[in-house]
Write an enzyme that holds these catalytic residues in place. Structure first.
Site, PDB file in Angstrom:
ATOM      1  CB  CYS A  70      10.319  -2.888 -11.715  1.00 22.35           C
ATOM      2  SG  CYS A  70       9.851  -1.629 -12.898  1.00 22.35           S
ATOM      3  NE  ARG A  87      17.172  -8.874 -10.360  1.00 28.10           N
ATOM      4  CZ  ARG A  87      16.898  -9.969 -11.055  1.00 28.10           C
ATOM      5  NH1 ARG A  87      16.262  -9.876 -12.180  1.00 28.10           N
ATOM      6  NH2 ARG A  87      17.273 -11.133 -10.633  1.00 28.10           N
ATOM      7  CD1 TRP A 137      14.598   1.624 -16.993  1.00 27.45           C
ATOM      8  CD2 TRP A 137      15.166  -0.520 -17.111  1.00 27.45           C
ATOM      9  NE1 TRP A 137      15.554   1.505 -17.951  1.00 27.45           N
ATOM     10  CE2 TRP A 137      15.917   0.205 -18.056  1.00 27.45           C
ATOM     11  CE3 TRP A 137      15.360  -1.891 -17.016  1.00 27.45           C
ATOM     12  CZ2 TRP A 137      16.840  -0.402 -18.892  1.00 27.45           C
ATOM     13  CZ3 TRP A 137      16.276  -2.484 -17.847  1.00 27.45           C
ATOM     14  CH2 TRP A 137      17.015  -1.758 -18.772  1.00 27.45           C
ATOM     15  CG  ASN A 166       8.105  -5.588 -13.013  1.00 26.80           C
ATOM     16  OD1 ASN A 166       8.205  -4.823 -13.975  1.00 26.80           O
ATOM     17  ND2 ASN A 166       8.893  -6.626 -12.840  1.00 26.80           N
ATOM     18  N   GLY A 167       5.272  -4.282 -14.720  1.00 27.49           N
ATOM     19  CA  GLY A 167       4.482  -4.763 -15.847  1.00 27.49           C
ATOM     20  C   GLY A 167       3.855  -3.596 -16.586  1.00 27.49           C
ATOM     21  CD  GLU A 203      16.120 -19.126 -32.876  1.00 28.76           C
ATOM     22  OE1 GLU A 203      16.990 -19.051 -33.755  1.00 28.76           O
ATOM     23  OE2 GLU A 203      16.383 -19.027 -31.665  1.00 28.76           O
ATOM     24  CE  LYS A 205      17.515 -21.616 -29.812  1.00 26.41           C
ATOM     25  NZ  LYS A 205      17.811 -20.209 -29.742  1.00 26.41           N
ATOM     26  CD  GLU A 218      21.316 -23.518 -29.827  1.00 27.70           C
ATOM     27  OE1 GLU A 218      22.461 -23.142 -29.636  1.00 27.70           O
ATOM     28  OE2 GLU A 218      20.364 -22.733 -30.024  1.00 27.70           O
ATOM     29  CG  HIS A 241      11.341 -25.989 -55.373  1.00 29.37           C
ATOM     30  ND1 HIS A 241      10.994 -26.128 -56.704  1.00 29.37           N
ATOM     31  CD2 HIS A 241      10.523 -25.030 -54.882  1.00 29.37           C
ATOM     32  CE1 HIS A 241      10.034 -25.261 -57.003  1.00 29.37           C
ATOM     33  NE2 HIS A 241       9.732 -24.587 -55.903  1.00 29.37           N
ATOM     34  CE  LYS A 281      23.939 -16.541 -23.669  1.00 29.57           C
ATOM     35  NZ  LYS A 281      22.767 -17.091 -24.363  1.00 29.57           N
TER      36      LYS A 281
HETATM   37  C1  F6R Z   1      21.564 -20.042 -30.611  1.00 28.81           C
HETATM   38  C2  F6R Z   1      22.678 -19.239 -30.168  1.00 28.81           C
HETATM   39  C3  F6R Z   1      23.718 -18.858 -31.148  1.00 28.81           C
HETATM   40  C4  F6R Z   1      23.925 -17.335 -31.093  1.00 28.81           C
HETATM   41  C5  F6R Z   1      25.115 -16.921 -31.981  1.00 28.81           C
HETATM   42  C6  F6R Z   1      25.277 -15.421 -32.017  1.00 28.81           C
HETATM   43  O1  F6R Z   1      20.713 -20.347 -29.563  1.00 28.81           O
HETATM   44  O2  F6R Z   1      22.746 -18.874 -29.043  1.00 28.81           O
HETATM   45  O3  F6R Z   1      23.391 -19.261 -32.433  1.00 28.81           O
HETATM   46  O4  F6R Z   1      22.744 -16.743 -31.531  1.00 28.81           O
HETATM   47  O5  F6R Z   1      26.271 -17.506 -31.504  1.00 28.81           O
HETATM   48  O6  F6R Z   1      25.522 -14.919 -30.741  1.00 28.81           O
HETATM   49  P1  F6R Z   1      25.408 -13.384 -30.425  1.00 28.81           P
HETATM   50  O7  F6R Z   1      23.983 -13.000 -30.502  1.00 28.81           O
HETATM   51  O8  F6R Z   1      25.998 -13.238 -29.056  1.00 28.81           O
HETATM   52  O9  F6R Z   1      26.213 -12.653 -31.454  1.00 28.81           O
END
Ligand code: F6R
Length: 615
Positions: free
Chosen positions: A2, A27, A78, A104-105, A488, A492, A495, A511, A610
């Site tokens: 929204c 958006r 939305w 919004n919410g 995860e 994080k 990376e 193990h 990305k």
């Molecule tokens: C971790 C990260 C990557 C993506 C991976 C898959 O923070 O961003 O490990 O998760 O490259 O990317 P998508 O989801 O775009 O297929």
């Protein structure tokens, strides 16, 4: 997502509102509306579809866009509660039409509030949760309160994570804007003899670069001659004005230092958006608009394919789909699936999870499934991306643009989308056991509020980052539905801070990885109160016995774990299956703070992209 705009000042309010809504148009939304105070009365126009439909309606009121009407608010909607209809579009009003509200919410307690208001004789015109707000204000005003006091009282009754803006015919020089939690931001633009309110900076940047951002629990009383920010209990708050740079990319970053930080803090809103219109919070019925599910095309098994964080999200989703829908799931790395020559039984669906929708390995895995006769489904953030084009069914993450290379809000929304998928699958089977899926879907109404609490200021992250940013290795442990969160957490940290980290299923520690533990090794243990809690406690004992430092991610109020761990990061109690959505957030915040201490390029970590479009 929204969009919210408000204006108070000498310009033609309707024109400023429409202009602001246009700036937020990228958006996406399904309907729009505005309210303007004209000659002591609130005039409202709403239209479904594009903003141009609303503008066309305004043409019938030729002076509206040019005359100075002092105060106006506008909204792009939305849908969350109630379908896409003109009645459900904002602003919403009380019976007398003297109080107008945009929002919004998700008002978590709207079912109770609506029942109580109906008991007082209030007639509702829409199916939205928002409409309880103007009626509440009205009721308080009938008790003799001023608009301002009634607004505070009404806002104080709302539960959940919400951004609200309202105006009143009886207070023509006042706008009230509130932010509760983190599902929707509120920025206030400071002009000379005029003020602007918006959900996002680009909506008002054309008029002013001096802004203040409301924090959780703050209410702004905006008047022509000044601005007053208070907490809900009335305590005044000193706000610092920010000067926003002109360039649109930095403007998007708003008050944040990095996109990753902004995107972490957008997660309550992203989750609200991914739930919009898909769950009926009264009945628990789930509807996925681009995934036809009936007995005929209900899969007998699912092969999930994904890479990186999306793979970890798939591991969480396996718990959901198997536990809620009783459909067996296999989860593979996109880069591995086709090399094991997968056996695809009839009625298998290959589910690709990919925020970019362009990850070459995930696309290749989806294609490999299709070549063997399995239809493909996709959970994607980038609308129209390749993964969507390969798929016969799609769930959009609706996380909004994610600029930081590191996945944050797309990780959380892809988990929530799998929860929705699991409920929808269960409900499409029409069996007695599926009753639980309705209750589980209703639990989602609380999720944005819970996520919002995980985004509160918490000195623990600074403390941990100051203490541990120079360590060379970290271990992350989790079990059950939170095991993927340990993976995860390690990803994080690696990376963005370049610290070596391993994520491991806690039960496997003995193990092998236990050999690594010594006083130099911090161990992050996800140990919320669930069915594996006691097992996690025994892992914590084992780490402590070897001199390791334990950072526990634990349920709020768990004093027992405080006696065992060196540090505790708290998460609010929640439906057990939904805890990964909460426990993932400390992983992100910890990695972010570490990377900042180390001076790393948080948004563009070395060697990473990305969209990974190479195999
Ligand atoms: C971790 C990260 C990557 C993506 C991976 C898959 O923070 O961003 O490990 O998760 O490259 O990317 P998508 O989801 O775009 O297929």
């Amino acid at each position: 997502m929204c969009g919210i705009i408000g204006y108070l000042g000498p310009r033609p309010a309707a024109a400023v509102v429409i202009n602001g809504l246009r700036r937020l148009e990228y958006r996406g939304y399904d309907s729009a509306g505005l309210a303007i105070l004209r000659e002591g009365r609130i005039l409202v126009q709403r239209a479904i579809g594009k903003l141009s439909n609303l503008e066309a309606k305004l043409q019938a009121e030729p002076d509206l866009l040019t005359a100075s009407h002092t105060v106006g608010i506008g909204h792009t909607r939305w849908a969350t509660h109630g379908g896409v209809t003109e009645h459900n579009a904002h602003p919403h009003l009380n019976d007398a039409g003297s109080v107008a509200v945009i929002h919004n919410g998700i008002v978590e307690n709207f079912v109770e509030l609506k029942a109580a208001l109906e008991g007082e004789g209030v007639r509702f015109r829409s199916e939205t949760d928002t409409e309880v707000i103007p009626h509440l204000v009205d009721l308080f005003m009938k008790d003799g309160m001023s608009f301002e006091r009634a607004a505070f009282a009404a806002i104080g009754r709302l539960r959940g994570s919400n951004a609200v803006v309202m105006m009143c015919a009886e207070a023509p020089d006042t706008l009230i804007a509130a932010r509760l939690g983190n599902a929707g931001g509120i920025v206030i633009g400071l002009g000379e003899g005029e003020h602007f309110v918006a959900s996002d900076v680009p909506g008002i940047l054309e008029y002013t670069r001096r802004v203040i951002f409301l924090d959780d629990g703050e209410v702004a009383v905006v008047r022509l001659d000044g601005l007053d920010v208070r907490r809900l209990d009335g305590t005044p708050v000193e706000k610092r004005a920010h000067i926003i740079p002109w360039d649109p990319v930095s403007a998007e970053k708003g008050e944040y230092r990095h996109f990753m930080q902004k995107e972490i803090f957008e997660q309550a809103r992203a989750i609200t958006d991914t739930l919009r219109g898909r769950v009926n919070f009264q009945t628990g019925a789930v509807h996925l608009e681009q995934l036809a599910l009936d007995e005929a095309n209900r899969p007998a098994r699912i092969h999930t394919v994904a890479c990186g964080s999306s793979f970890h999200a798939g591991l969480v989703g396996r718990f959901y789909i198997e536990r809620i829908a009783r459909v067996p799931v296999e989860v593979d790395y996109g880069s591995e699936y086709r090399y094991r020559d997968p056996l695809i039984a009839p009625d298998t669906v290959v589910l690709g999870i990919t925020q970019s929708g362009e990850t070459a390995d995930t696309l290749a895995a989806m294609s490999a499934g299709r070549e063997r006769g399995a239809p493909a489904w996709a959970i994607v953030n980038a609308v129209g991306a390749q993964a969507e084009r390969l798929a016969s069914g799609v769930i959009h993450m609706r996380a909004g643009p994610e600029i930081g290379v590191c996945s944050t809000k797309t990780f959380l929304t892809s988990i929530v989308d799998q929860y929705l998928l699991a409920c929808a699958l269960a409900q499409s089977a029409h069996t007695a056991e599926d009753e639980q899926s309705y209750a589980l879907a209703r639990a989602l109404a609380h999720l944005p509020g819970l996520v919002s609490r995980m985004l509160d200021d918490d000195p623990i992250y600074q403390e941990l980052a100051n203490r541990f940013h120079n360590r060379e290795h970290f271990l992350f442990l989790g079990r059950g539905v939170n095991y993927p969160i340990a993976l995860e957490g390690a990803l994080k940290l690696k990376e963005i801070s370049y610290i070596h980290a391993e994520g491991y299923p806690a039960g496997e520690m003995k193990h092998g990885p236990i050999a690594l533990i010594d006083e130099k090794m911090p161990v992050v243990c996800v140990a919320v109160r669930d069915n594996v809690y006691e097992k996690m406690i025994s892992q914590i004992e084992q780490v402590k016995a070897r001199g390791g430092t334990v950072i526990a991610v634990a349920t709020e109020g768990d004093d027992f774990i405080r006696g065992k761990a060196d540090y505790v990061i708290e998460v609010p109690p929640a439906e057990a299956l939904l805890t990964p959505v909460l426990t993932a957030i400390p992983m992100q915040r910890l990695a972010y703070e570490m990377a900042v201490r180390l001076g790393c390029d948080v948004d563009q970590p070395r060697n990473l992209a990305k969209s990974v479009t190479v195999e």
